[in-house]
Scaffold this active site. Structure first.
Site, mmCIF file in Angstrom:
data_model
loop_
_atom_site.group_PDB
_atom_site.id
_atom_site.type_symbol
_atom_site.label_atom_id
_atom_site.label_comp_id
_atom_site.label_asym_id
_atom_site.label_seq_id
_atom_site.Cartn_x
_atom_site.Cartn_y
_atom_site.Cartn_z
ATOM 1 N N ARG A 1 0.816 -1.216 0.000
ATOM 2 C CA ARG A 1 0.000 0.000 0.000
ATOM 3 C C ARG A 1 0.853 1.271 0.000
ATOM 4 O O ARG A 1 0.302 2.369 -0.101
ATOM 5 C CB ARG A 1 -0.952 0.025 1.200
ATOM 6 C CG ARG A 1 -2.243 -0.736 0.963
ATOM 7 C CD ARG A 1 -3.311 -0.352 1.976
ATOM 8 N NE ARG A 1 -3.772 1.031 1.797
ATOM 9 C CZ ARG A 1 -4.690 1.617 2.577
ATOM 10 N NH1 ARG A 1 -5.225 0.941 3.585
ATOM 11 N NH2 ARG A 1 -5.064 2.855 2.366
ATOM 12 N N LYS A 2 2.164 1.124 0.107
ATOM 13 C CA LYS A 2 3.034 2.288 0.123
ATOM 14 C C LYS A 2 3.425 2.675 -1.302
ATOM 15 O O LYS A 2 3.292 1.898 -2.250
ATOM 16 C CB LYS A 2 4.282 2.010 0.962
ATOM 17 C CG LYS A 2 3.979 1.564 2.387
ATOM 18 C CD LYS A 2 3.125 2.575 3.139
ATOM 19 C CE LYS A 2 2.975 2.256 4.622
ATOM 20 N NZ LYS A 2 2.135 1.084 4.914
ATOM 21 N N ALA A 3 3.943 3.903 -1.450
ATOM 22 C CA ALA A 3 4.273 4.432 -2.781
ATOM 23 C C ALA A 3 5.411 3.656 -3.438
ATOM 24 O O ALA A 3 5.435 3.474 -4.658
ATOM 25 C CB ALA A 3 4.634 5.910 -2.677
#
Length: 395
Positions: free
Chosen positions: A180-182
């Site tokens: 879910r992180k960039a």
């Protein structure tokens, strides 16, 4: 149309990057980890970057390297992912919760000083959802009391405070590479620090306490000799498979941050006239990384409930939020609560005998926050669908 809360967007070149360590035969911590660490330091401005298995282990290693141990206390925001508190427990410490500011969702510095005792050793500010905590105020408190500052920057990629990237403002910074992180490596994390002595200890602790890594030993003049182990360390090393993917993504790091800010600006403009939805606030001097797009549902009613200590009103807002989230789901828009209030979870509630209303802002955020889909690679028509559905709510 179904729009997920998040979706991993990788280029073909990034997917292919994983083949390089597979073909080389060097799969464990090696040259790709070093490449990823160097790219991370270049992007954040940190003097040292140390890749590990997760943000949780980054936090754990940071506290361990600083000397945090049994009986010590650490101040942690009550509204965060549970890992921020868990690492304190893992080291035998005591978690001391602090309430948050409902506008930023970050720890409220005004409440920190009253929580400090002779056993307090660290503050763990969280740069939640990509917005930096007020590090000027937090560092001033820490300096007055001789405390360590370990930044939980799990969501902090692209976030800045007064021109500096988060993770370079405390003793260490800890980042996550969850999907879910960039930037993602599946699972994985990074520690940043500007302290060379601390970096050296972190390098040892992540690798069983070894004085040199396998790569250093294999490239040295006597690869057949094993390393000394000055510390009783851990096995918290990132693999080259993960690092290859991370290093490849860093080649478009600026573009990823720019896209997320553009998507957030589009939401901001579309929802500007909705008084029942508080969208993310970005104070002057801050740069938001928008790991997600957290909002507060019916903010006026929430603040009234807190001010009047009216649990019935807060429950009513919570129920309306849940009903709205279900309606969004039925119309193809996936949402989530922004995160959870850790003091309301069973382990901490029971161990420390806590009540939800003890940290009223965190409780309100737990019950009344909502994150909308925001991720790089979201199609324009997908985001427009989210906008249309949100704005069509019958209030």
């Amino acid at each position: 149309m179904n729009v997920p809360i998040a979706r991993t967007g990788l280029t073909e070149a990034e997917i292919q990057s994983v083949l390089e360590p597979l073909r080389s035969g060097w799969l464990v911590q090696g040259p790709k980890v070093r490449e990823f660490e160097e790219a991370w330091s270049a992007f954040t401005g940190a003097e040292h970057s140390i890749a590990v298995t997760s943000c949780t282990t980054a936090l754990h290693l940071s506290l361990a390297a600083l000397g945090f141990g049994p009986g010590d206390e650490a101040i942690v925001p009550a509204f965060t992912w549970i890992s921020t508190a868990n690492v304190v427990e893992h080291l035998g410490g005591r978690v001391v919760f602090a309430d948050i500011d409902l506008e930023s969702f970050n720890i409220d510095p005004a409440g920190i000083e009253a929580l400090i005792t002779p056993r307090t050793k660290a503050i763990l500010p969280v740069h939640l959802f990509g917005l930096a905590a007020d590090m000027e105020a937090i560092n001033a408190i820490a300096e007055r009391h001789g405390l360590w500052v370990v930044e939980d920057a799990a969501c902090g990629f692209g976030a800045t405070f007064q021109g500096r990237h988060v993770g370079t403002l405390g003793h260490t910074g800890c980042f996550s590479f969850h999907p879910r992180k960039a930037i993602t490596t599946g699972e994985g994390g990074m520690i940043t620090t500007n302290n060379a002595q601390l970096a050296e200890r972190l390098h040892r602790l992540r690798d069983h306490g070894a004085a040199m890594s396998d790569l250093q030993r294999h490239l040295g003049p006597k690869p057949y000799l094993l390393a000394d182990h000055p510390d009783a360390g851990y096995n918290q090393r990132m693999t080259d498979l993960q690092a290859a993917l991370g290093a490849a993504q860093m080649q478009r790091a600026e573009a990823i941050v720019a896209e997320r800010r553009h998507l957030a600006a589009r939401y901001d403009a579309a929802f500007a006239d909705l008084d029942w939805l508080q969208t993310p606030v970005v104070p002057a001097g801050y740069g938001h990384g928008y790991q997600s797009y957290p909002c507060l549902f019916e903010p006026e009613q929430v603040h009234q409930a807190i001010q009047n200590r009216d649990q019935h009103q807060l429950i009513a807002v919570h129920e309306r939020r849940n009903a709205w989230m279900e309606a969004l789901q039925q119309q193809g828009v996936s949402t989530r609560p922004a995160t959870h209030a850790v003091h309301m979870l069973s382990y901490y509630r029971e161990k420390y005998h806590l009540k939800p209303e003890q940290f009223s802002a965190a409780q309100a955020a737990n019950n009344c926050s909502i994150s909308l889909p925001l991720f790089h690679g979201i199609e324009q028509e997908e985001q427009q669908h989210v906008i249309n559905i949100v704005k069509s709510r019958n209030i």
